[in-house]
Structure formats: C-alpha cells, structure tokens
Design a protein around this motif. Sequence first.
Motif, PDB file in Angstrom:
ATOM      1  N   ARG A  76       0.706  -1.196  -0.132  1.00 13.03           N
ATOM      2  CA  ARG A  76       0.261  -0.119  -0.128  1.00 13.03           C
ATOM      3  C   ARG A  76       1.028   1.054   0.032  1.00 13.03           C
ATOM      4  NH1 ARG A  76      -5.779   0.057   2.373  1.00 13.03           N
ATOM      5  NH2 ARG A  76      -6.461  -2.172   2.081  1.00 13.03           N
ATOM      6  N   LEU A 104      -3.576   4.574  -0.432  1.00 13.45           N
ATOM      7  CA  LEU A 104      -2.885   3.623  -1.597  1.00 13.45           C
ATOM      8  C   LEU A 104      -2.056   4.539  -2.264  1.00 13.45           C
ATOM      9  CD1 LEU A 104      -2.347   0.676  -2.699  1.00 13.45           C
ATOM     10  CD2 LEU A 104      -4.293   1.266  -4.496  1.00 13.45           C
ATOM     11  N   THR A 106       0.555   4.440  -5.570  1.00 13.63           N
ATOM     12  CA  THR A 106       0.243   3.698  -6.902  1.00 13.63           C
ATOM     13  C   THR A 106       1.395   4.202  -7.767  1.00 13.63           C
ATOM     14  OG1 THR A 106      -1.002   5.609  -7.766  1.00 13.63           O
ATOM     15  CG2 THR A 106      -2.263   3.693  -6.852  1.00 13.63           C
ATOM     16  N   THR A 265      -9.665  -0.855  -0.607  1.00 11.21           N
ATOM     17  CA  THR A 265      -9.436  -1.903  -0.462  1.00 11.21           C
ATOM     18  C   THR A 265      -9.866  -2.857  -1.895  1.00 11.21           C
ATOM     19  OG1 THR A 265      -9.732  -2.169   1.775  1.00 11.21           O
ATOM     20  CG2 THR A 265      -9.937  -4.420   0.634  1.00 11.21           C
ATOM     21  N   VAL A 268      -7.052  -2.119  -4.152  1.00 13.69           N
ATOM     22  CA  VAL A 268      -5.891  -2.632  -3.876  1.00 13.69           C
ATOM     23  C   VAL A 268      -5.918  -4.211  -4.525  1.00 13.69           C
ATOM     24  CG1 VAL A 268      -4.441  -3.933  -2.052  1.00 13.69           C
ATOM     25  CG2 VAL A 268      -5.289  -1.468  -1.807  1.00 13.69           C
ATOM     26  N   LYS A 271      -4.867  -3.543  -8.128  1.00 13.68           N
ATOM     27  CA  LYS A 271      -3.505  -2.672  -8.204  1.00 13.68           C
ATOM     28  C   LYS A 271      -2.283  -3.768  -7.925  1.00 13.68           C
ATOM     29  CE  LYS A 271       0.152  -0.277  -6.241  1.00 13.68           C
ATOM     30  NZ  LYS A 271       0.947  -0.685  -7.361  1.00 13.68           N
ATOM     31  N   GLN A 272      -2.600  -4.764  -6.799  1.00 16.90           N
ATOM     32  CA  GLN A 272      -1.497  -5.753  -6.524  1.00 16.90           C
ATOM     33  C   GLN A 272      -1.080  -6.809  -7.771  1.00 16.90           C
ATOM     34  OE1 GLN A 272      -2.798  -7.863  -2.892  1.00 16.90           O
ATOM     35  NE2 GLN A 272      -4.827  -8.573  -4.342  1.00 16.90           N
TER      36      GLN A 272
END
Length: 402
Positions: A76, A104, A106, A265, A268, A271-272
């Motif tokens: 994060r 978060l 990025t 969340t 996330v 994005k992960q």
Amino acid sequence: MSVIPGAWRRTAAGAGLLAADGAVSPTIFAEMSALAAETGAINLGQGFPDEDGPVEVIEAARRAIADGVNQYPPGRGTPDLRAAISEHQKRFYGLDVDPVTEVLVTVGATEALTATLLALIDGPDDEVVVFEPYYDSYAAAVALAGGTLRTVPLQAPDFQPDLDRLADAVTDRTRIILVNDPHNPTGSVFGREVLSEVVRLAHRHDAVIVTDEVYEHLAFHAPHTPIATLPGAAERTLTISSAGKTFSATGWKIGWLHGPAELVTAVVTVKQFLTYVGGSPFQPAVAVGLRLGDAFFADAAATLARKHELLGSGLRAAGFTVYTPQGGYFTLADASGIGGADGVAFCRSLPQRVGVGAIPLAAFLSPERRGEPASSGIVRFAACKKVSVLEEAVSRLASLRG
C-alpha cells in the motif's frame, strides 16, 4: 479466428489506436514528439517540465538510494508516505484520512485511475461519465474495464459543463462520475456549482465519484476545491493525485488515491496484480515534498501562471485566439484565424514550418466530435518549460503572421 484478446482490442479501440485495417496506430502524442525530434522543434506538445523540482526532494531520493531503500516497499506504500498524504489532505483541505486503511500509493495517477476502473466496473452495463475533452487514458481504461463511456461536453470559451447536459448523462447505469479538476487539456477549474451537482447526481443514482487532481497545486486563476470536501461527497469519492506535476518529477511515477476503506481495498485487489509496487526510493522523497512549507506550493502556482502569461501573449501576437487557463500545464489556442482550421493538419505542419510542436484538441475528443467546427482548430501548448524556452518558442511562432 483472432488470437488477439478482446480486452486488447477494446482498449486499443477506446484509445483510438486501431486503424481501419486493425493495425495499431501511434498516438498523436508520440507522433508529434517524433516530429519535434526529427525537425529540432521546441516540443510544447507533451506535458513534462524541463527543470528539476525542489532540491530537498531530489536530495531525499539520492539519500534513500544511498541508504539502500531499493527493494520492494509495502504493497500500500511506505507508512511515512501514506502518513504524509494524510497530513497533506488535512493541512490543505481539512480532510481526515486514515493513512492505514484509506490511502494507497500507486505507480502514478494513471495506474490509480486504471486500477480503480478495473476494480469497480463489471461490464458494459456500467457507465463512466467524463467531461470532454478528456485525458486520453480515460477512454482506454474504461474500454479495458469493459465499461461504457458517456461524455459531457466542455465548450469554449470557459469550458464549464452545462448542468442540464450533465444531469442527462448521469443515470442509474452510471457507476462512476470521473472528474478531472484542474482539467487537462482545457485548463479550466470547475466551480462550486458544478462540483455540487456532481455530488447530488452521485447520491441520486448511487454512483462513485473518482477525481483526478494531479494539478491540485497548480491552480492560479481560480481556487481548487477537492470534491471530497463537499457535504456528502467523501463517503463515495476516491481522490487521485500524484507527485509528478507538483514536484516536476513526472518520471518518478509516484501517485496515490484515498477514500473510503472499502473502496480503497477494492482497488488494492487489482493494483497488486498490475505493478504490485513501485518507486521505492522515491516514496520517502515525495513524503519530504508533501511536507514542504506553504511558500513552495504558492510559488509553484505563481511561477506557472507567469509562464502561461508569457506563452499566451506570444500566441495572441502570432494571431491565435487564446483561452486563458485557470490551472494546469496547458494553454489552448484556436489557430483558425491563421490558417489552422484543421488542427491536426496544422500541428503536423508546425514543427517544419516554425520549429514548434503542439497537440491538436482532437486528440482529446471522441471520434464523433473530432470534426466539429467549434473545436477543430483548437490546439494545446505546454507552458511547463523554462522561460528561455518559451521565449524562443513564441519568437518562432510570431512568423506565422508573416
């Protein structure tokens, strides 16, 4: 039978990259930059500064590299950068943001936006409302997510939306209202009435508001108001920004978003599996930047305003009709009065004719709007360059008047 995945085709089509024969065409940005390089022209097309940002931020990045901050950061973002983002939002806007659950980090604002759309769009029945002209990645990201793009036009000279047309565009199928403020490419800053209507419509139709605020500290003729500060907005708003524009570090690609924990969340989870993480030594440097004194942020906006004034005066002297921006890197100007009624053709000829590169407004319009007479002669120039570079550019542009 095609081996090309449908998502790739949707994205290429949404970005205007598919030619009639199905081949991939370069973006107008790549084309204009290549022309500028080939001809030795001053590139006022792409929006990147030609000067480094504050020395404190640069030195913080050097220290981080030397100190071994070169491996994966937390997913994060580093705790200190997330804390700095939270502090920044409180300091400038009075927003209370939990750095643990509501922030978060990025790889630039573009990843934040794309991950958000991928996370929240379920298919073509989900619509995304944007203001047009729009930054080109918006259409591509909506297409990649499989959603449907709906546009609300911004017209010269003030580039503020008609609220009735906005209300018509937002329906129960609207999943996201995407607001870019200060706006690229027009340089407009949306007024309180516009922002309030966005919030009202989002509540009425149960939509999420996503804001792209990368020029937040570069508003100079009108104040920037984050939409999350309006009553009833924070609970359904994801706010996106980045370090690139504020600190003249576009190559670092450090962006962020914040909003309700459940929405963050959801982003996330996407994005992960995109970049996972990025820019480890730049994250502590950006934290330093966000904690700089008020004078830095005020000076950044004032300096850019002066550059716009220099560029705008030169464009007027060359025969353009100039639309004075309220914020951001760019000035729009209509070349119709000096033979540039076709903005695309005009920009393609400009590097060879006078040694200056620009981008046609058509690059930011949907295909069905690119030929409209009211906008076809409008082109975009970047003011985020050294004063000496801008002075040389306007000197070259003066020859357009003969």
